[in-house]
Design a protein around this motif. Structure first.
Motif, PDB file in Angstrom:
ATOM      1  N   PHE A  77      -8.974  30.351  15.366  1.00 22.10           N
ATOM      2  CA  PHE A  77      -8.201  31.496  14.878  1.00 22.10           C
ATOM      3  C   PHE A  77      -6.945  31.008  14.149  1.00 22.10           C
ATOM      4  O   PHE A  77      -6.606  31.496  13.065  1.00 22.10           O
ATOM      5  N   VAL A  80      -7.658  29.431  10.643  1.00 23.25           N
ATOM      6  CA  VAL A  80      -7.892  30.426   9.595  1.00 23.25           C
ATOM      7  C   VAL A  80      -6.581  31.083   9.162  1.00 23.25           C
ATOM      8  O   VAL A  80      -6.389  31.423   7.991  1.00 23.25           O
ATOM      9  N   SER A  81      -5.638  31.235  10.089  1.00 18.18           N
ATOM     10  CA  SER A  81      -4.376  31.915   9.783  1.00 18.18           C
ATOM     11  C   SER A  81      -3.475  31.110   8.854  1.00 18.18           C
ATOM     12  O   SER A  81      -2.552  31.663   8.250  1.00 18.18           O
ATOM     13  N   LEU A 200     -17.311  37.725  13.577  1.00 17.25           N
ATOM     14  CA  LEU A 200     -16.690  36.756  12.677  1.00 17.25           C
ATOM     15  C   LEU A 200     -15.835  37.394  11.580  1.00 17.25           C
ATOM     16  O   LEU A 200     -14.699  36.965  11.360  1.00 17.25           O
ATOM     17  N   PRO A 201     -16.333  38.415  10.835  1.00 16.83           N
ATOM     18  CA  PRO A 201     -15.492  39.011   9.786  1.00 16.83           C
ATOM     19  C   PRO A 201     -14.184  39.569  10.333  1.00 16.83           C
ATOM     20  O   PRO A 201     -13.131  39.433   9.703  1.00 16.83           O
ATOM     21  N   ILE A 204     -11.818  36.612  11.104  1.00 13.35           N
ATOM     22  CA  ILE A 204     -11.265  36.028   9.874  1.00 13.35           C
ATOM     23  C   ILE A 204     -10.193  36.935   9.282  1.00 13.35           C
ATOM     24  O   ILE A 204      -9.106  36.486   8.885  1.00 13.35           O
ATOM     25  N   THR A 208      -6.226  35.916   9.104  1.00 16.42           N
ATOM     26  CA  THR A 208      -5.559  35.846   7.803  1.00 16.42           C
ATOM     27  C   THR A 208      -4.350  36.762   7.751  1.00 16.42           C
ATOM     28  O   THR A 208      -3.274  36.385   7.255  1.00 16.42           O
TER      29      THR A 208
END
Length: 319
Positions: A77, A80-81, A200-201, A204, A208
């Motif tokens: 996590f 991705v951020s 998952l979407p 993400i 983000t």
């Protein structure tokens, strides 16, 4: 000297909130740095990142010792951020101070409302669970309840360590008794319809957005990370709070690095004094999370955010 004492006292208060909730450090630090300590808005957002980073590092060991940190999912996590954090940091330096603070106040209102709704929903679930437990206790003392013939088709009763945890997730294991366990305790019966993988979407998108808010406003993003870890990954509330601290460490570090080369300046003396107090508060706040009900923690956080939002918007728009 008065400024130093104020920075220490307020820092301890902010740290207690972060340690107890795994959220709220930057959201509280920015208005305090601007309105109480007289720091420019852009400098306050940068200083807030330093404060959140140090406080999260100080609070993380307590949650790690209690097995409340999901290292694998937390690092994914956080990774991705980083993209959102870099973009947000660069964009923040281009926004005028008053507009930045106004947007910050609007964000506070939105988060306060969301937390209030969540607290009320969680409180209702807690009451329903308490009533069910009371009914089961009454049935246990009923002689008819001990009739073996009436127990042939009985199914295992699910127990929860937190009313938010109705979703199975990666922090649960399958026991030999056919019951899904959460940290070694019965959680919910195994079901073919149970989700087998995180969404998952959603993960993400949430990661983000968390990174962007961290970089843009100088907040830790725990107020988004905690519910997303619960909803998208099925983590327990307290486990999500501990894991959110890991996400904060990575996201704030990336946001600080992204500000290198910009004109934003950090008042290191005030920032480090505030951070020291916040770190102490973080260590004090960690144990509190194990003693209070999740709905109580969330409700208190919502009320606090509402008050800070009101002060921020009034000072910005009318000051």
């Amino acid at each position: 000297m008065d400024l130093v004492l104020l920075a220490i006292v307020v820092g301890i208060g902010v740290g207690i909130v972060v340690g107890a909730l795994g959220a709220g450090g930057g959201i509280l630090a920015v208005p305090v740095l601007v309105f109480l300590l007289g720091m420019p808005v852009h400098s306050a957002t940068a200083s807030s990142l330093v404060i959140v980073l140090i406080t999260a590092l100080a609070s993380l060991p307590h949650h790690a010792r209690r097995k409340n940190v999901d290292w694998r999912n937390g690092l994914v996590f956080a990774g991705v951020s980083v993209v959102g954090a870099v973009v947000g940091s660069r964009l923040s330096a281009l926004v005028p101070s008053q507009l930045l603070l106004t947007l910050f106040g609007v964000m506070l209102v939105a988060v306060a409302v969301a937390m209030l709704r969540r607290a009320l929903r969680t409180r209702a679930e807690e009451r329903a669970e308490a009533e069910q437990a009371l009914a089961e206790d009454s049935a246990a003392h009923d002689p008819a309840a001990h009739d073996p013939a009436g127990q042939e088709d009985a199914e295992p009763v699910a127990t929860h360590d937190d009313p938010v945890l109705d979703q199975p997730g990666p922090d649960m294991v399958d026991g030999a008794d056919g019951i899904r366990h959460h940290h070694g305790e019965p959680e919910v019966p195994l079901s073919p319809a149970a989700p087998a993988a995180p969404r998952l979407p959603l993960v993400i998108g949430a990661a983000t957005l968390t990174g962007f808010l961290t970089g843009f406003f100088g907040v830790g993003g725990g107020f988004i990370v905690v519910p997303m870890l619960v909803i998208a990954l099925g983590l327990a509330m307290r486990r999500a709070s501990g894991t959110s601290l890991l996400v904060m460490v990575v996201a704030t570090a990336a946001s600080l690095l992204a500000r290198v080369g910009t004109e934003v300046q950090v008042d290191w003396v005030t920032t480090l004094i505030f951070a020291a107090g916040s770190a102490v508060g973080g260590m004090l706040g960690g144990p509190l999370s194990a003693k209070a009900r999740p709905s109580t923690l969330t409700l208190a956080f919502s009320a606090l955010l509402g008050g800070v939002a009101a002060v921020t918007l009034v000072q910005t728009l009318l000051g």
